[in-house]
Design an enzyme around this catalytic site. Structure first.
Site, mmCIF file in Angstrom:
data_model
loop_
_atom_site.group_PDB
_atom_site.id
_atom_site.type_symbol
_atom_site.label_atom_id
_atom_site.label_comp_id
_atom_site.label_asym_id
_atom_site.label_seq_id
_atom_site.Cartn_x
_atom_site.Cartn_y
_atom_site.Cartn_z
ATOM 1 N N ASP A 1 0.867 -1.184 0.000
ATOM 2 C CA ASP A 1 0.000 0.000 0.000
ATOM 3 C C ASP A 1 0.898 1.226 0.000
ATOM 4 O O ASP A 1 2.100 1.134 0.288
ATOM 5 C CB ASP A 1 -0.902 -0.002 1.245
ATOM 6 N N SER A 2 0.295 2.375 -0.267
ATOM 7 C CA SER A 2 1.044 3.631 -0.240
ATOM 8 C C SER A 2 1.533 3.963 1.176
ATOM 9 O O SER A 2 2.436 4.774 1.329
ATOM 10 C CB SER A 2 0.153 4.761 -0.750
ATOM 11 N N CYS B 1 -3.842 -0.969 -2.039
ATOM 12 C CA CYS B 1 -4.117 0.449 -2.265
ATOM 13 C C CYS B 1 -5.153 0.617 -3.386
ATOM 14 O O CYS B 1 -4.952 0.128 -4.503
ATOM 15 C CB CYS B 1 -2.810 1.132 -2.674
ATOM 16 N N GLU C 1 -5.672 9.485 9.109
ATOM 17 C CA GLU C 1 -4.223 9.387 9.400
ATOM 18 C C GLU C 1 -3.885 10.081 10.719
ATOM 19 O O GLU C 1 -2.974 9.677 11.416
ATOM 20 C CB GLU C 1 -3.453 10.130 8.342
ATOM 21 N N CYS D 1 -11.250 3.275 -0.560
ATOM 22 C CA CYS D 1 -9.967 3.786 -0.056
ATOM 23 C C CYS D 1 -9.621 3.006 1.210
ATOM 24 O O CYS D 1 -10.511 2.716 2.024
ATOM 25 C CB CYS D 1 -10.093 5.279 0.260
ATOM 26 N N HIS E 1 -8.410 3.827 3.881
ATOM 27 C CA HIS E 1 -8.621 4.491 5.173
ATOM 28 C C HIS E 1 -10.079 4.503 5.634
ATOM 29 O O HIS E 1 -10.345 4.710 6.814
ATOM 30 C CB HIS E 1 -8.149 5.945 5.078
HETATM 31 N N1 DGL Z 1 -4.016 3.898 0.139
HETATM 32 C C1 DGL Z 1 -4.675 4.954 -0.600
HETATM 33 C C2 DGL Z 1 -5.908 4.376 -1.281
HETATM 34 O O1 DGL Z 1 -6.460 3.384 -0.859
HETATM 35 C C3 DGL Z 1 -5.041 6.117 0.304
HETATM 36 C C4 DGL Z 1 -3.861 6.954 0.728
HETATM 37 C C5 DGL Z 1 -3.116 7.583 -0.433
HETATM 38 O O2 DGL Z 1 -3.617 8.541 -1.055
HETATM 39 O O3 DGL Z 1 -2.052 7.094 -0.735
HETATM 40 O O4 DGL Z 1 -6.344 4.911 -2.255
#
Ligand code: DGL
Length: 283
Positions: A9-10, A72, A151, A183, A185
């Site tokens: 993931d990012s 992600c 976050e 997403c 989050h």
């Molecule tokens: N992990 C990203 C997503 O699910 C969210 C955070 C980001 O923008 O990197 O899209």
């Protein structure tokens, strides 16, 4: 097959996907990479997101992973098809599993998608939904601020409720009956989202649906772990962010295991140009 499942993931948001995977497949071994030095991906260009996707994948492939989960949503929206055609192990993104469940769920054929700006503007959800059922109308809403609030660990704050209300107002005007949490989050604040939208709207957690898809892939390909004991979990990050333990625990639903900080720049330098070959072939 006791080789690990690789997940990237990012950042640490993908731990919401790990939470669902470990719930459904507790005996599997997992290696997670969170690119915390370069998060967020959701505001980057498609070119950069693709490049990051190949770099993160190369990092996980060192561990001889048997399956790759792109946790992600942003990468799944922009780069998953290219990644899939470039690697020789099975892969699951987080978009298709959510799409399939949303299509089965909607009664009035109106589905809302919430995600990062890159995910929503990519049109990936709409394209996939329409390819299965062209009669469904899809409404996307980018909610970039919500990523930052989660976050920060602001789960029950009034500002988070107000932000959700503001973002979701245009979707609610469209009488949607299903929303995909597109997403990593957003499952963390799903109770608050449900409270804002009301009980007549069904929320689809992409992570939960992805875990089911991964189980199907493992069952079908005979790649399930042989060991019946609880699996191992290794956790690598490209930087140790502030509030790492607090926020990681929120995402994972239990205390995070020790994270290993990797020198990702050095790793990329050692890999050289070969990582980018599939990208070049497709540009
Ligand atoms: N992990 C990203 C997503 O699910 C969210 C955070 C980001 O923008 O990197 O899209």
């Amino acid at each position: 097959m006791n080789e690990p499942i690789g997940i990237f993931d990012s950042g640490i948001g993908g731990l919401t996907v790990v939470k669902q995977l470990t719930k459904l497949l507790p005996n599997e071994n997992y290696i997670y990479f969170g690119d915390t030095a370069r998060v967020p991906y959701g505001t980057r260009s498609n070119r950069l997101i693709k490049q990051y996707a190949f770099e993160d994948t190369a990092f996980l492939q060192q561990f001889k992973i048997k399956l790759l989960v792109v946790a992600c949503n942003t990468v799944s929206a922009v780069a998953v098809d290219l990644l899939e055609s470039s690697i020789d192990i099975p892969l699951s993104g987080v978009i298709m599993p959510g799409v399939e469940t949303a299509i089965e769920t909607t009664k009035n054929s109106k589905i809302g998608i919430i995600g990062t700006t890159a995910t929503v503007t990519s049109g990936a959800y709409e394209e996939r939904i329409k390819s299965i059922n062209p009669d469904i109308t899809v409404y996307g809403q980018a909610c970039p601020m919500l990523v930052h609030l989660v976050e920060e660990g602001w789960i029950d704050e009034e500002i988070t409720r107000l932000t959700i209300t503001k973002y979701l107002e245009p979707l609610l005007e469209k009488s949607i009956d299903t929303i995909i949490l597109g997403c990593t989050h957003f499952p963390v604040v799903s109770e608050l989202i449900q409270d804002v939208v009301g009980s007549s709207i069904t929320l689809i957690d992409s992570g939960k649906e992805t875990a089911k898809k991964v189980k199907q892939i493992l069952d079908k390909s005979g790649l399930n772990v042989n060991d019946k004991s609880e699996g191992n979990f290794s956790f690598y990050v490209s930087d140790i962010p502030d509030k790492f333990d607090e926020v990681g625990t929120l995402f994972l639903g239990r205390p995070v295991v020790q994270a290993t900080h990797v020198d990702f720049d050095n790793f990329l330098m050692e890999q050289g140009e070969k990582i980018y070959e599939p990208l070049r072939r497709n540009s």
